[in-house]
Design a protein around this motif. Structure first.
Motif, short mmCIF file in Angstrom:
data_model
loop_
_atom_site.label_atom_id
_atom_site.label_comp_id
_atom_site.label_asym_id
_atom_site.label_seq_id
_atom_site.Cartn_x
_atom_site.Cartn_y
_atom_site.Cartn_z
N MET A 16 0.86 -1.17 0.00
CA MET A 16 0.00 0.00 0.00
C MET A 16 0.90 1.23 0.00
SD MET A 16 -2.85 1.24 2.76
CE MET A 16 -4.29 0.61 1.95
N ILE A 17 0.56 2.20 -0.83
CA ILE A 17 1.33 3.43 -0.92
C ILE A 17 0.47 4.57 -0.38
CG2 ILE A 17 2.54 5.03 -2.45
CD1 ILE A 17 1.90 1.65 -3.80
N VAL A 18 1.04 5.35 0.53
CA VAL A 18 0.31 6.45 1.15
C VAL A 18 1.13 7.73 0.99
CG1 VAL A 18 -0.75 7.33 3.27
CG2 VAL A 18 -0.65 4.87 2.86
N GLU A 19 0.51 8.77 0.46
CA GLU A 19 1.14 10.09 0.38
C GLU A 19 0.50 10.94 1.48
OE1 GLU A 19 2.26 13.50 -2.88
OE2 GLU A 19 0.55 12.23 -3.26
N TYR A 20 1.35 11.60 2.27
CA TYR A 20 0.82 12.30 3.45
C TYR A 20 1.67 13.50 3.82
CZ TYR A 20 4.49 9.90 6.07
OH TYR A 20 5.71 9.45 6.53
N ASP A 21 1.07 14.34 4.66
CA ASP A 21 1.76 15.50 5.22
C ASP A 21 2.27 15.11 6.61
OD1 ASP A 21 2.53 17.87 6.44
OD2 ASP A 21 0.71 18.97 5.89
N PRO A 22 3.59 15.01 6.78
CA PRO A 22 4.13 14.56 8.08
C PRO A 22 3.90 15.55 9.22
CG PRO A 22 5.90 15.27 6.63
CD PRO A 22 4.65 15.29 5.82
N GLU A 23 3.46 16.75 8.92
CA GLU A 23 3.12 17.69 9.99
C GLU A 23 1.75 17.38 10.59
OE1 GLU A 23 3.69 21.79 9.04
OE2 GLU A 23 5.66 21.43 8.15
N CYS A 24 0.95 16.56 9.90
CA CYS A 24 -0.40 16.22 10.36
C CYS A 24 -0.51 14.79 10.88
CB CYS A 24 -1.40 16.41 9.23
SG CYS A 24 -1.56 18.10 8.66
N ILE A 25 0.29 13.90 10.35
CA ILE A 25 0.17 12.47 10.70
C ILE A 25 1.52 11.81 10.49
CG2 ILE A 25 -0.56 11.76 8.37
CD1 ILE A 25 -2.61 9.87 9.80
N ASP A 26 1.75 10.70 11.19
CA ASP A 26 3.01 9.97 11.00
C ASP A 26 2.71 8.55 10.54
OD1 ASP A 26 2.13 8.71 13.28
OD2 ASP A 26 3.66 9.58 14.57
N SER A 27 3.73 7.89 10.03
CA SER A 27 3.53 6.57 9.42
C SER A 27 3.12 5.51 10.44
CB SER A 27 4.77 6.14 8.66
OG SER A 27 5.88 6.05 9.51
N ILE A 28 3.45 5.66 11.70
CA ILE A 28 3.01 4.67 12.69
C ILE A 28 1.48 4.68 12.80
CG2 ILE A 28 3.19 6.13 14.75
CD1 ILE A 28 4.20 2.45 14.52
N SER A 29 0.86 5.81 12.53
CA SER A 29 -0.60 5.89 12.53
C SER A 29 -1.20 4.99 11.45
CB SER A 29 -1.07 7.32 12.31
OG SER A 29 -0.61 8.15 13.35
N PHE A 30 -0.49 4.84 10.32
CA PHE A 30 -0.97 3.96 9.25
C PHE A 30 -0.93 2.51 9.69
CE2 PHE A 30 1.27 7.33 6.51
CZ PHE A 30 0.22 8.21 6.67
N ARG B 242 -5.98 -2.04 13.43
CA ARG B 242 -7.36 -1.94 13.93
C ARG B 242 -8.34 -2.67 13.01
NH1 ARG B 242 -5.74 3.31 15.14
NH2 ARG B 242 -6.83 4.18 13.34
N HIS B 243 -7.95 -2.85 11.75
CA HIS B 243 -8.77 -3.61 10.81
C HIS B 243 -8.50 -5.12 10.92
CE1 HIS B 243 -9.71 0.23 8.91
NE2 HIS B 243 -10.67 -0.41 8.29
N GLY B 244 -7.56 -5.50 11.79
CA GLY B 244 -7.29 -6.91 12.02
C GLY B 244 -6.17 -7.49 11.19
#
Length: 76
Positions: free
Chosen positions: A47-61, A67-69
Motif C-alpha cells: 500500500m502506498i500512502v502520500e501524506y503531510d508529516p506535519e499532520c500524521i506519521d507513518s506509525i498511525s498507518f 485496527r482492521h485486524g
C-alpha cells in the motif's frame, strides 16, 4: 507555504481481496493529512500512502491497519 509531502510504502502481511484493499485505502484517505492512498496491482501486498508529516506519521498507518485486524510494516 506548501507542505512537504512524504510517501510511505506499507507491506500488509495477510493476503487481501481487492475489496479489502479498497476499504483500507478508503479509510486511509479519511485520515487528516493523507493526500492519497492506494495499492499496487503488481504487488498486492503493498500500500502506498502520500501524506503531510506535519499532520500524521507513518506509525498511525500501521495502527489503522492493525485496527482492521491485519498486520503491516513500513517498507520505505
Amino acid at each position: 507555504m506548501t507542505a512537504q509531502l512524504c510517501d510511505a510504502i506499507l507491506h500488509i502481511d495477510e493476503p487481501l481481496h481487492d475489496w479489502q484493499r479498497d476499504i483500507l485505502a478508503k479509510h486511509m484517505r479519511m485520515q487528516k493529512g493523507v493526500v492519497s492512498s492506494g495499492h499496487s496491482d503488481k504487488v498486492p501486498s503493498l500500500m502506498i500512502v502520500e501524506y503531510d508529516p506535519e499532520c500524521i506519521d507513518s506509525i498511525s498507518f500501521i495502527n489503522m491497519i492493525e485496527r482492521h485486524g491485519y498486520h503491516a510494516e513500513r517498507m520505505a
